[in-house]
Design a protein around this motif. Structure first.
Motif, PDB file in Angstrom:
ATOM      1  N   LEU A 280       0.848  -1.189   0.000  1.00 12.51           N
ATOM      2  CA  LEU A 280       0.000   0.000   0.000  1.00 12.51           C
ATOM      3  C   LEU A 280       0.880   1.234   0.000  1.00 12.51           C
ATOM      4  O   LEU A 280       1.815   1.343   0.800  1.00 12.51           O
ATOM      5  CB  LEU A 280      -0.902  -0.003   1.242  1.00 12.51           C
ATOM      6  N   GLU A 281       0.600   2.159  -0.912  1.00 17.79           N
ATOM      7  CA  GLU A 281       1.322   3.434  -0.942  1.00 17.79           C
ATOM      8  C   GLU A 281       0.333   4.567  -0.739  1.00 17.79           C
ATOM      9  O   GLU A 281      -0.702   4.637  -1.417  1.00 17.79           O
ATOM     10  CB  GLU A 281       2.071   3.610  -2.264  1.00 17.79           C
ATOM     11  N   LEU A 282       0.653   5.460   0.204  1.00 16.41           N
ATOM     12  CA  LEU A 282      -0.209   6.591   0.539  1.00 16.41           C
ATOM     13  C   LEU A 282       0.524   7.890   0.247  1.00 16.41           C
ATOM     14  O   LEU A 282       1.675   8.067   0.665  1.00 16.41           O
ATOM     15  CB  LEU A 282      -0.591   6.555   2.024  1.00 16.41           C
ATOM     16  N   ASP A 283      -0.129   8.809  -0.453  1.00 14.91           N
ATOM     17  CA  ASP A 283       0.407  10.149  -0.681  1.00 14.91           C
ATOM     18  C   ASP A 283      -0.354  11.123   0.209  1.00 14.91           C
ATOM     19  O   ASP A 283      -1.583  11.267   0.082  1.00 14.91           O
ATOM     20  CB  ASP A 283       0.250  10.555  -2.145  1.00 14.91           C
ATOM     21  N   ILE A 284       0.363  11.780   1.120  1.00 16.65           N
ATOM     22  CA  ILE A 284      -0.243  12.706   2.076  1.00 16.65           C
ATOM     23  C   ILE A 284       0.108  14.140   1.678  1.00 16.65           C
ATOM     24  O   ILE A 284       1.286  14.459   1.459  1.00 16.65           O
ATOM     25  CB  ILE A 284       0.242  12.429   3.511  1.00 16.65           C
ATOM     26  N   ASP A 285      -0.921  14.981   1.561  1.00 20.34           N
ATOM     27  CA  ASP A 285      -0.685  16.368   1.146  1.00 20.34           C
ATOM     28  C   ASP A 285      -0.261  17.228   2.342  1.00 20.34           C
ATOM     29  O   ASP A 285      -0.252  16.759   3.489  1.00 20.34           O
ATOM     30  CB  ASP A 285      -1.913  16.926   0.423  1.00 20.34           C
ATOM     31  N   PRO A 286       0.107  18.501   2.118  1.00 20.50           N
ATOM     32  CA  PRO A 286       0.584  19.352   3.213  1.00 20.50           C
ATOM     33  C   PRO A 286      -0.435  19.547   4.338  1.00 20.50           C
ATOM     34  O   PRO A 286      -0.056  19.901   5.468  1.00 20.50           O
ATOM     35  CB  PRO A 286       0.891  20.682   2.512  1.00 20.50           C
ATOM     36  N   ASN A 287      -1.713  19.336   4.054  1.00 20.74           N
ATOM     37  CA  ASN A 287      -2.741  19.478   5.085  1.00 20.74           C
ATOM     38  C   ASN A 287      -3.016  18.186   5.845  1.00 20.74           C
ATOM     39  O   ASN A 287      -3.933  18.131   6.678  1.00 20.74           O
ATOM     40  CB  ASN A 287      -4.042  19.978   4.448  1.00 20.74           C
ATOM     41  N   GLY A 288      -2.239  17.156   5.549  1.00 20.46           N
ATOM     42  CA  GLY A 288      -2.420  15.893   6.239  1.00 20.46           C
ATOM     43  C   GLY A 288      -3.505  15.015   5.661  1.00 20.46           C
ATOM     44  O   GLY A 288      -3.878  14.012   6.275  1.00 20.46           O
ATOM     45  N   HIS A 289      -4.006  15.386   4.474  1.00 23.39           N
ATOM     46  CA  HIS A 289      -5.065  14.607   3.842  1.00 23.39           C
ATOM     47  C   HIS A 289      -4.476  13.607   2.842  1.00 23.39           C
ATOM     48  O   HIS A 289      -3.401  13.836   2.274  1.00 23.39           O
ATOM     49  CB  HIS A 289      -6.050  15.535   3.127  1.00 23.39           C
ATOM     50  N   LEU A 290      -5.191  12.528   2.621  1.00 23.09           N
ATOM     51  CA  LEU A 290      -4.784  11.537   1.628  1.00 23.09           C
ATOM     52  C   LEU A 290      -5.131  12.057   0.240  1.00 23.09           C
ATOM     53  O   LEU A 290      -6.294  12.256  -0.093  1.00 23.09           O
ATOM     54  CB  LEU A 290      -5.508  10.218   1.906  1.00 23.09           C
ATOM     55  N   SER A 291      -4.109  12.269  -0.593  1.00 25.34           N
ATOM     56  CA  SER A 291      -4.346  12.804  -1.935  1.00 25.34           C
ATOM     57  C   SER A 291      -4.391  11.715  -2.996  1.00 25.34           C
ATOM     58  O   SER A 291      -5.019  11.884  -4.040  1.00 25.34           O
ATOM     59  CB  SER A 291      -3.265  13.825  -2.297  1.00 25.34           C
ATOM     60  N   ALA A 292      -3.726  10.586  -2.745  1.00 21.45           N
ATOM     61  CA  ALA A 292      -3.727   9.468  -3.691  1.00 21.45           C
ATOM     62  C   ALA A 292      -3.234   8.235  -2.961  1.00 21.45           C
ATOM     63  O   ALA A 292      -2.513   8.321  -1.957  1.00 21.45           O
ATOM     64  CB  ALA A 292      -2.835   9.761  -4.893  1.00 21.45           C
ATOM     65  N   SER A 293      -3.631   7.072  -3.466  1.00 19.98           N
ATOM     66  CA  SER A 293      -3.143   5.821  -2.883  1.00 19.98           C
ATOM     67  C   SER A 293      -3.085   4.757  -3.966  1.00 19.98           C
ATOM     68  O   SER A 293      -3.810   4.800  -4.955  1.00 19.98           O
ATOM     69  CB  SER A 293      -4.036   5.365  -1.728  1.00 19.98           C
TER      70      SER A 293
END
Length: 309
Positions: A280-293
């Motif tokens: 599993l790969e998670l991309d976290i944006d500067p606001n701490g939200h999940l932007s892509a996985s």
């Protein structure tokens, strides 16, 4: 009517481990919905995927996914297995990388695939695909004692750190239940009637993804099991990609990963003697939200043949 098929073990590179999958190629033939369901029941694997020509000619294929009992909008291990099967037929000699576009009921899925195309070993590959929906939280606040009774555990074994039971939907909904340690995960003894009542009471699904931070392999982030009630008993799945897609929502909510890309391995199926590794790969944006996985894993072909229908 003759129809080609293959059997893949998915989320593993070792035959007779992972989660088995039937891949049935209907691009030259056709079967009714009812016959597809009958064939999935005939294979009697956790899932069977049927390949059709895409509705868009630039897409590699259209997929229909069935359990022995019903059709699914999305599932992880059929997506991985189908991607490797589709890439296997089109790569050149040597280790090849390709992009596979698959139409599923949940949406268009893009998968990058590495396939070993040497004639002596054209049986395995690795696929990784973008999840088309971000996990969302659904209402569920169960009593910890009820969860423990349903799993045959003690209340103190439910939860770890700030992880608490939650309901999440990352393409398919799951009740996600954290456990204190690996011993608790391995000790689950479901109470069939209580399990069915708790995890199917007024909900539109009955799938339970149970996980813990403690693992067998040092490089894994979580160990997990997935179960669901059938009649008065409880069945188990050796590797569940859609469960990991929902688990990603719990990871983001409870662990609050820092900005950037995070790659995790999730173990499943070890208790069943079908060890599986889901990436599993998670991309976290500067606001701490999940932007892509993204979800990834290996698949190895263990059989192929022809259906005579």
């Amino acid at each position: 009517m003759t129809i080609p098929y293959r059997i893949y073990d998915v989320f593993t590179d070792t035959p007779m481990t992972g989660n088995p999958l039937a891949v049935v190629d209907l691009r030259e033939q056709d079967l009714s919905d009812a016959d597809q369901q009958k064939l999935a029941k005939e294979f009697n694997l956790s899932e069977t995927v049927f390949l059709f020509d895409g509705t868009n000619p630039v897409h590699t294929a259209r997929l229909r996914i069935y359990t022995p009992d019903r059709e699914l909008l999305f599932a992880g291990h059929p997506t991985i297995g189908a991607a490797v099967a589709l890439a296997r037929d089109s790569v050149a000699d040597g280790l090849s990388t390709g992009l596979v576009l698959m139409e599923e009921e949940v949406g268009l899925i893009r998968a990058a695939v590495n396939v070993d195309a040497d004639q002596a070993s054209r049986t395995s590959g690795f696929a990784e695909f973008d999840l088309v929906t971000m996990p969302k939280q659904l209402p569920w606040e169960p009593d910890k004692d009820d969860v423990a009774l349903a799993l045959g555990l003690s209340p103190h074994q439910i939860g770890f750190e700030n992880h608490v039971p939650s309901q999440l939907d990352g393409g398919l909904p799951y009740f996600c239940v954290p456990l204190h340690d690996l011993d608790a995960l391995n000790s689950i003894t479901p109470n069939g009637p209580l399990f069915a009542e708790l995890f199917n009471g007024g909900q539109n699904h009955d799938s339970v993804y149970i996980y813990t931070r403690e693992t067998v392999n040092a490089d894994s982030a979580f160990a997990a099991r997935m179960m669901w009630p059938v009649g008065g008993s409880v069945r188990e799945d050796p590797a569940t990609g859609s469960g990991v897609a929902s688990l990603s929502g719990a990871i983001v909510a409870f662990d609050a990963p820092m900005e950037g890309s995070h790659r995790l391995k999730i173990e499943q199926g070890f208790v069943m003697g079908r060890p599986s590794i889901i990436e599993l790969e998670l991309d976290i944006d500067p606001n701490g939200h999940l932007s892509a996985s993204r979800l990834g894993g290996d698949a190895v072909c263990v059989a192929e043949g022809t259906l005579l229908l």
